[in-house]
Design a protein around this motif. Structure first.
Motif, PDB file in Angstrom:
ATOM      1  N   PHE A  41       0.824  -1.203   0.000  1.00 50.32           N
ATOM      2  CA  PHE A  41       0.000   0.000   0.000  1.00 50.32           C
ATOM      3  C   PHE A  41       0.864   1.261   0.000  1.00 50.32           C
ATOM      4  CE2 PHE A  41      -3.777  -2.506   0.950  1.00 50.32           C
ATOM      5  CZ  PHE A  41      -4.776  -1.752   0.327  1.00 50.32           C
ATOM      6  N   ALA A  42       2.036   1.187   0.622  1.00 56.17           N
ATOM      7  CA  ALA A  42       2.946   2.339   0.604  1.00 56.17           C
ATOM      8  C   ALA A  42       3.360   2.659  -0.825  1.00 56.17           C
ATOM      9  CB  ALA A  42       4.176   2.042   1.469  1.00 56.17           C
ATOM     10  N   THR A 208     -12.608  -4.747  -4.282  1.00 55.89           N
ATOM     11  CA  THR A 208     -13.480  -3.873  -3.498  1.00 55.89           C
ATOM     12  C   THR A 208     -12.917  -3.647  -2.107  1.00 55.89           C
ATOM     13  OG1 THR A 208     -15.419  -4.652  -4.731  1.00 55.89           O
ATOM     14  CG2 THR A 208     -15.814  -3.606  -2.593  1.00 55.89           C
ATOM     15  N   ALA A 209     -12.388  -4.708  -1.502  1.00 60.35           N
ATOM     16  CA  ALA A 209     -11.799  -4.565  -0.169  1.00 60.35           C
ATOM     17  C   ALA A 209     -10.618  -3.609  -0.195  1.00 60.35           C
ATOM     18  CB  ALA A 209     -11.372  -5.933   0.358  1.00 60.35           C
ATOM     19  N   SER A 210      -9.813  -3.676  -1.257  1.00 58.06           N
ATOM     20  CA  SER A 210      -8.671  -2.760  -1.377  1.00 58.06           C
ATOM     21  C   SER A 210      -9.129  -1.313  -1.442  1.00 58.06           C
ATOM     22  CB  SER A 210      -7.846  -3.111  -2.618  1.00 58.06           C
ATOM     23  OG  SER A 210      -7.305  -4.406  -2.524  1.00 58.06           O
ATOM     24  N   LEU A 213      -9.968  -0.013   1.928  1.00 65.32           N
ATOM     25  CA  LEU A 213      -8.836   0.246   2.811  1.00 65.32           C
ATOM     26  C   LEU A 213      -8.085   1.523   2.446  1.00 65.32           C
ATOM     27  CD1 LEU A 213      -7.429  -3.375   3.195  1.00 65.32           C
ATOM     28  CD2 LEU A 213      -8.757  -2.073   4.869  1.00 65.32           C
ATOM     29  N   MET A 214      -8.439   2.120   1.315  1.00 63.03           N
ATOM     30  CA  MET A 214      -7.824   3.395   0.934  1.00 63.03           C
ATOM     31  C   MET A 214      -8.495   4.540   1.681  1.00 63.03           C
ATOM     32  SD  MET A 214      -7.565   3.026  -3.204  1.00 63.03           S
ATOM     33  CE  MET A 214      -7.143   1.459  -3.960  1.00 63.03           C
ATOM     34  N   GLU A 232     -17.331  -0.192   3.845  1.00 60.85           N
ATOM     35  CA  GLU A 232     -15.997   0.195   4.287  1.00 60.85           C
ATOM     36  C   GLU A 232     -15.798  -0.146   5.763  1.00 60.85           C
ATOM     37  OE1 GLU A 232     -13.209   4.208   4.622  1.00 60.85           O
ATOM     38  OE2 GLU A 232     -14.806   4.100   3.108  1.00 60.85           O
ATOM     39  N   ARG A 233     -16.792   0.129   6.588  1.00 65.65           N
ATOM     40  CA  ARG A 233     -16.679  -0.214   8.016  1.00 65.65           C
ATOM     41  C   ARG A 233     -16.549  -1.713   8.205  1.00 65.65           C
ATOM     42  NH1 ARG A 233     -20.746   3.782   8.573  1.00 65.65           N
ATOM     43  NH2 ARG A 233     -22.351   2.164   8.647  1.00 65.65           N
TER      44      ARG A 233
END
Length: 291
Positions: A41-42, A208-210, A213-214, A232-233
């Protein structure tokens, strides 16, 4: 082995002197999966800076050969962490990285921003999703590790503390995050790659999960709509639940390095560090002849 075995070991070490050992314990024993996700993610964040996203898009490497680019990036970054910055493997990997970078007009500010993501994003990830947050010694050790790596990459004016890295990252993103076609293309290729690691309908779910997490500024820079707040929650709660489950497990006896990840798929018969990465025009090392 008790769950607190490695943190007790870390408490006996000096983050100014023993930062490589502390970082190795954190990334390979305490948080191997989380470290890979956080560093992924970085790197992904950097695509939202147009000067970086444009360059990566123009090379075509991330869009046309995303699995190879992923593998090579993981393996090059993994070698100094596993073997030591000044070990033969570590020096070889850093030399290969510098050879590639010299072929492109990358500013010192962009280099410094990428380095800042490697320092800041994992600290935030561990606080949000891992089985425990980084200790103060781990934060300082990780900061010193990437400061040392940055010096070997000839990056100038490297921040001295975690707080300075965080301030630099936040200010840089406020000034530079913006939509760019190249950055968007690299983002899409990356999300498609991540989806390809999971069978059937799990692939789209992981995409979608990614997105969930953004953070909002990152999604906005790529032009992605915010997912439903409830979704998202749910995703973030699921990640935190995973951390609570991991907390109940015993400490990892043997280290797990990034090169051992099942997501690294391009070198079933092994690899040589000098052959990793790209060999663009202007790179001083012809492909296959090492460094």
């Amino acid at each position: 082995m008790q769950r607190n075995h490695w943190i007790r070991r870390i408490l006996t070490l000096d983050p100014e002197r023993d930062f490589e050992e502390i970082y190795r314990i954190s990334s390979a024993h305490e948080f191997p999966w989380d470290t890979m996700q956080a560093l992924g993610f970085a790197l992904y964040r950097t695509y939202a800076v147009p000067s970086i996203g444009q360059l990566l898009g123009k090379t075509g490497e991330f869009t046309e050969r995303p699995q190879k680019r992923y593998d090579d990036t993981v393996l090059i970054l993994d070698a100094p962490g596993e073997h030591g910055l000044d070990s033969p493997h570590g020096r070889e990997a850093i030399r290969r990285m510098n050879q590639m970078h010299r072929a492109y007009p990358i500013s010192n500010d962009d280099f410094r921003y990428v380095l800042a993501t490697f320092v800041v994003v994992p600290v935030r990830w561990m606080a949000d999703y891992a089985w425990r947050p980084y200790s103060r010694r781990e934060v300082r050790a990780a900061t010193n590790y990437y400061r040392a790596l940055g010096r070997r990459m000839n990056i100038q004016d490297i921040p001295a503390t975690y707080e300075e890295f965080e301030e630099y990252l936040e200010a840089y993103e406020r000034r530079h995050f913006a939509y760019d076609e190249g950055g968007y293309a690299v983002s899409e290729a990356t999300l498609d790659l991540m989806s390809s690691w999971y069978p059937g309908p799990l692939g789209p779910l992981m995409r979608t999960a990614s997105l969930c997490l953004m953070d909002k500024p990152l999604r906005a820079a790529f032009g992605y709509d915010d997912p439903p707040a409830a979704l998202e929650r749910a995703v973030r709660r699921g990640m935190r639940l995973r951390g609570r489950v991991i907390r109940l497990l015993p400490a990892r006896r043997t280290p797990r390095f990034a090169r051992q990840s099942s997501n690294v798929r391009g070198y079933p018969d092994g690899y040589r560090i000098p052959d990793l990465g790209t060999f663009p025009e202007g790179c001083p090392v012809p492909h296959g002849q090492g460094g």
